[in-house]
Design a protein around this motif. Structure first.
Motif, mmCIF file in Angstrom:
data_model
loop_
_atom_site.group_PDB
_atom_site.id
_atom_site.type_symbol
_atom_site.label_atom_id
_atom_site.label_comp_id
_atom_site.label_asym_id
_atom_site.label_seq_id
_atom_site.Cartn_x
_atom_site.Cartn_y
_atom_site.Cartn_z
ATOM 1 N N VAL A 112 64.508 -15.864 -40.063
ATOM 2 C CA VAL A 112 63.250 -15.517 -40.860
ATOM 3 C C VAL A 112 62.329 -15.563 -39.901
ATOM 4 C CG1 VAL A 112 62.035 -16.430 -42.833
ATOM 5 C CG2 VAL A 112 64.590 -16.287 -42.843
ATOM 6 N N ALA A 113 62.190 -16.430 -39.174
ATOM 7 C CA ALA A 113 60.988 -16.906 -38.157
ATOM 8 C C ALA A 113 60.785 -15.723 -37.216
ATOM 9 C CB ALA A 113 60.956 -18.018 -37.299
ATOM 10 N N VAL A 145 55.253 -25.531 -40.751
ATOM 11 C CA VAL A 145 56.361 -26.377 -40.481
ATOM 12 C C VAL A 145 57.510 -25.507 -40.695
ATOM 13 C CG1 VAL A 145 57.178 -28.522 -40.943
ATOM 14 C CG2 VAL A 145 54.616 -28.189 -40.758
ATOM 15 N N GLY A 146 58.523 -25.711 -40.053
ATOM 16 C CA GLY A 146 59.732 -25.065 -40.208
ATOM 17 C C GLY A 146 60.011 -23.781 -39.623
ATOM 18 N N LEU A 147 59.118 -22.938 -39.647
ATOM 19 C CA LEU A 147 59.010 -21.473 -39.154
ATOM 20 C C LEU A 147 58.839 -21.690 -37.672
ATOM 21 C CD1 LEU A 147 57.070 -19.425 -41.595
ATOM 22 C CD2 LEU A 147 59.582 -19.333 -41.407
ATOM 23 N N TYR A 148 57.931 -22.447 -37.281
ATOM 24 C CA TYR A 148 57.613 -22.819 -35.877
ATOM 25 C C TYR A 148 58.763 -23.190 -35.314
ATOM 26 C CZ TYR A 148 55.495 -24.138 -31.298
ATOM 27 O OH TYR A 148 55.090 -24.408 -30.203
ATOM 28 N N GLU A 149 59.272 -24.396 -35.588
ATOM 29 C CA GLU A 149 60.402 -24.750 -35.042
ATOM 30 C C GLU A 149 61.651 -23.874 -35.012
ATOM 31 O OE1 GLU A 149 57.835 -27.981 -36.321
ATOM 32 O OE2 GLU A 149 58.451 -26.224 -37.200
ATOM 33 N N GLY A 150 61.828 -22.969 -36.084
ATOM 34 C CA GLY A 150 63.026 -22.269 -36.256
ATOM 35 C C GLY A 150 63.019 -21.244 -35.074
ATOM 36 N N ALA A 151 61.794 -20.476 -34.763
ATOM 37 C CA ALA A 151 61.621 -19.604 -33.707
ATOM 38 C C ALA A 151 61.739 -20.115 -32.577
ATOM 39 C CB ALA A 151 60.561 -18.792 -34.026
ATOM 40 N N ALA A 161 66.634 -28.481 -27.957
ATOM 41 C CA ALA A 161 65.782 -27.467 -28.448
ATOM 42 C C ALA A 161 64.758 -27.693 -29.627
ATOM 43 C CB ALA A 161 66.419 -26.192 -28.344
ATOM 44 N N LEU A 162 65.600 -28.400 -30.538
ATOM 45 C CA LEU A 162 65.062 -28.504 -31.712
ATOM 46 C C LEU A 162 64.082 -29.680 -31.807
ATOM 47 C CD1 LEU A 162 64.522 -28.010 -34.733
ATOM 48 C CD2 LEU A 162 66.641 -29.795 -35.177
ATOM 49 N N GLY A 163 64.553 -30.856 -30.757
ATOM 50 C CA GLY A 163 63.794 -31.919 -30.675
ATOM 51 C C GLY A 163 62.613 -31.459 -30.016
ATOM 52 N N ALA A 164 62.398 -30.724 -28.827
ATOM 53 C CA ALA A 164 61.371 -30.467 -28.278
ATOM 54 C C ALA A 164 60.414 -29.568 -29.235
ATOM 55 C CB ALA A 164 61.686 -29.434 -26.962
ATOM 56 N N ALA A 165 60.892 -28.605 -30.008
ATOM 57 C CA ALA A 165 59.904 -27.990 -31.043
ATOM 58 C C ALA A 165 59.543 -28.915 -31.900
ATOM 59 C CB ALA A 165 61.000 -26.849 -31.785
ATOM 60 N N VAL A 166 60.144 -29.781 -32.519
ATOM 61 C CA VAL A 166 59.550 -30.744 -33.550
ATOM 62 C C VAL A 166 58.688 -31.595 -32.853
ATOM 63 C CG1 VAL A 166 60.247 -32.747 -34.802
ATOM 64 C CG2 VAL A 166 61.658 -30.839 -34.914
ATOM 65 N N LEU A 167 58.708 -32.227 -31.614
ATOM 66 C CA LEU A 167 57.936 -32.940 -31.107
ATOM 67 C C LEU A 167 56.698 -32.234 -30.636
ATOM 68 C CD1 LEU A 167 57.383 -35.688 -30.226
ATOM 69 C CD2 LEU A 167 58.342 -35.281 -28.011
#
Length: 618
Positions: free
Chosen positions: A420-421, A545-551, A567-573
């Motif tokens: 989606v992102a 929030v959510g879209l940014y991390e997804g992409a 990758a998700l941990g880096a995106a979230v942080l």
């Protein structure tokens, strides 16, 4: 051009003339076919219960472009009880009424629609209710029991809905707020006239509502009413005009009096906490904490400092945008305004935080709302153009190195938020390019695209007002993007701002010791951050929030050997660091600048009413 003027008959009666006690105003716009018969009928009914010298009839001609001014001049010359009040420019129905009441001589001020839809046999009762002191304001009603009003569905249904909304939101006791058959005492109008802000169709509704709130006696009585001509629900007037005026009056009368600076700042603190709470709802905050324990705190601290450096540049860029529009201000104040609005965008849907910035610069610096919105739109255009360009450059690099197929497989195989992102980011990037092209083309065209679009859905006089606002907005936007100096300065700052945003993410990703080469780390950071920010432009979640991390996660996993957990941990942080800085800076700006939405709206009203500059804060 100019405001209203009296073309015929003096403004004040001589000592030899009888004292005028009743002034009847006929608001007129292009009424050449009916105005003569309307004036004659009005005079005849007034003569039936008043002495000849006790009344006057004022034709409040509102910038007509037909023969109405000529006819009104002749009527005034033939009968000294008739006056013609002319305006070179359109004042709107409410504006014309207000100007005529200010010019009127009588102590009882009356008006009704020139189509004479309300039977004038009720005129004596209307005048008597106010003239006798029984009421301060009197109004006819088509919805009270005992009236006679033939209301076809296309008139009756919208009228009932509108009156229901006014009763519910503005706590009015009246059944019919827009029957064009009203009277008010001079004493009441001298107080209420200055408080009524609308100058169009909502004027008489606001007058009735404010009269009730002020404790004046308002009398509503049934009248016989017959529809004249055709009508239709007007999209611009009824939805944009009436709806926004109901909300505006509700805020002023019901909300603002209950708020104070302390409440406003307290609300800011609540919003800050809410922004953080929303992050925990969209993401697994336990995973965030686990990844943070593995990350290098020194690099995370460096990322925070780099991101902080981007904020004064955001204020500098906003200063340059406003300077192109003719408004100059300090970087400190404008950085605070950006902080506050971006904090609002973390909480409110549809990027409603941008409205807060428009309120702040309007209230504190007197910058008109259309210019404020245009400056925000220009900022967004440069943001999108810069981010899309960054993503495009990196994509070209991946294509040159033969990694396009690898990227395509990653996107096609993705599911959920990641896909989606990326789809959203692609659409937004294309829209950004299209927007820039449209601005450039419209600036070179003689065709009035704005007016043509609005007039397709509305032919009402209120549409003229809306067209003027939109055209000013577009002109301001073209001013910023249409000069080489403005484009170069704002564009350069935008590149630096978003480069710092990417460096922030790069440092966060490096804090997880991903084992990537420098070139690969820089390339994937630029591409992942650019696409992630394009994805969160559409307000599908608070702050994206959510879209940014997804992409971000999808692209890092697809273009590097890193696993999805890292990758998700880096995106979230990365997103958490940026949102935390935004929230802390936003609340600090509210406190430091003594700015809240409540005070901004209050001071904005002061600027509108008195035309004065609000006090400087920095």
């Amino acid at each position: 051009m100019g405001g209203p003027r009296t073309d015929s008959a003096p403004d004040t009666a001589s000592d030899a003339e009888p004292t005028v006690s009743v002034s009847v105003v006929l608001p007129s716009y292009n009424e050449a076919d009916t105005i003569e018969s309307t004036v004659a009928t009005t005079v005849r009914h007034l003569e039936s219960f008043l002495d000849p010298g006790e009344f006057e009839v004022i034709v409040a001609e509102d910038g007509c472009d037909d023969r109405t001014p000529e006819i009104a001049d002749r009527l005034a010359a033939d009968d000294d009880r008739v006056r013609h009040l002319h305006s070179d420019e359109r004042l709107g129905r409410g504006g014309a009424l207000e100007a005529a009441f200010d010019s009127a001589r009588g102590d009882t001020l009356v008006y009704f629609d020139t189509d004479l839809a309300t039977d004038l046999r009720h005129l004596e009762e209307l005048v008597r209710r106010v003239r006798s002191g029984e009421a301060d304001v009197a109004t006819g009603s088509r919805w009270l029991p005992g009236n006679v009003a033939d209301r076809p569905a296309k008139r009756g249904v919208p009228s009932r809905v509108y009156n229901g909304l006014v009763r519910a939101f503005l706590r009015s006791d009246l059944r019919d707020h827009q029957c064009g058959f009203k009277a008010i005492s001079r004493e009441a109008f001298s107080v209420l006239g200055d408080e009524v802000e609308d100058s169009h169709w909502f004027w008489d509704t606001e007058l009735l509502v404010r009269a009730q709130r002020a404790g004046y006696e308002v009398a509503e009585f049934p009248v016989e009413w017959t529809p004249k001509g055709d009508t239709k629900v007007d999209l611009v007037r009824d939805v944009l005009g009436m709806g926004s005026q109901i909300i505006r009056t509700w805020w002023q009368l019901s909300v603002r009096p209950r708020l104070s600076r302390r409440v406003g700042l307290g609300a800011g603190a609540v919003l800050a906490v809410l922004a953080l709470f929303l992050m925990t709802q969209y993401l697994d905050f336990g995973a965030v904490l686990a990844e943070m324990r593995e990350a290098d705190p020194a690099l995370i601290g460096a990322a925070i400092l780099v991101y902080l450096l981007s904020w004064p540049l955001r204020g500098l860029r906003y200063r340059d945008i406003l300077a192109e529009l003719g408004y100059r201000d300090g970087v400190g104040f404008l950085t605070g305004a950006v902080f506050i609005s971006q904090t609002g965008n973390l909480v409110f849907p549809a990027r409603a935080g941008d409205l807060i910035r428009a309120y702040v610069v309007k209230a504190r610096r007197g910058i008109p709302y259309p210019t404020g919105f245009a400056s925000l739109a220009a900022e967004r255009v440069f943001d999108l153009l810069t981010i899309a360009s960054m993503a495009g450059i990196v994509l070209m690099g991946y294509t040159a190195t033969g990694r396009t197929a690898e990227l395509a497989r990653a996107i096609v195989g993705a599911e959920g938020a990641g896909r989606v992102a990326v789809v959203v980011a692609t659409a937004v990037g294309l829209a950004a390019v299209a927007a820039v092209a449209t601005i450039a083309l419209s600036a070179r065209s003689d065709r009035d695209f704005v007016a043509a679009a609005v007039y397709r859905v509305s032919t009402d006089s209120y549409a003229d007002f809306v067209v003027g606002v939109i055209e000013r907005f577009v002109d301001d936007l073209q001013t910023v993007a249409g000069t080489r100096r403005g484009f170069a300065r704002v564009g350069t700052t935008s590149v630096v701002v978003w480069t710092l945003d990417v460096v922030t993410a790069l440092l966060v990703l490096a804090a997880f010791s991903p084992g990537l080469g420098t070139v690969e780390l820089v390339a994937v950071s630029f591409f992942a951050v650019s696409v992630g920010n394009l994805a969160k432009v559409l307000p599908l979640s608070p702050g994206g929030v959510g879209l940014y991390e997804g992409a971000f996660t999808l692209l890092v996993v697809g273009l590097t050997p890193l696993g999805p957990e890292l990758a998700l941990g880096a995106a979230v942080l990365d997103h958490a660091v940026k949102n935390l800085v935004t929230v802390v800076g936003g609340y600090a700006s509210m406190v430091g600048l003594n700015v809240s939405l409540t005070t901004a709206v209050e001071e904005g009203r002061e600027v509108r009413e008195h035309g004065e500059e609000a006090p400087e804060l920095d």
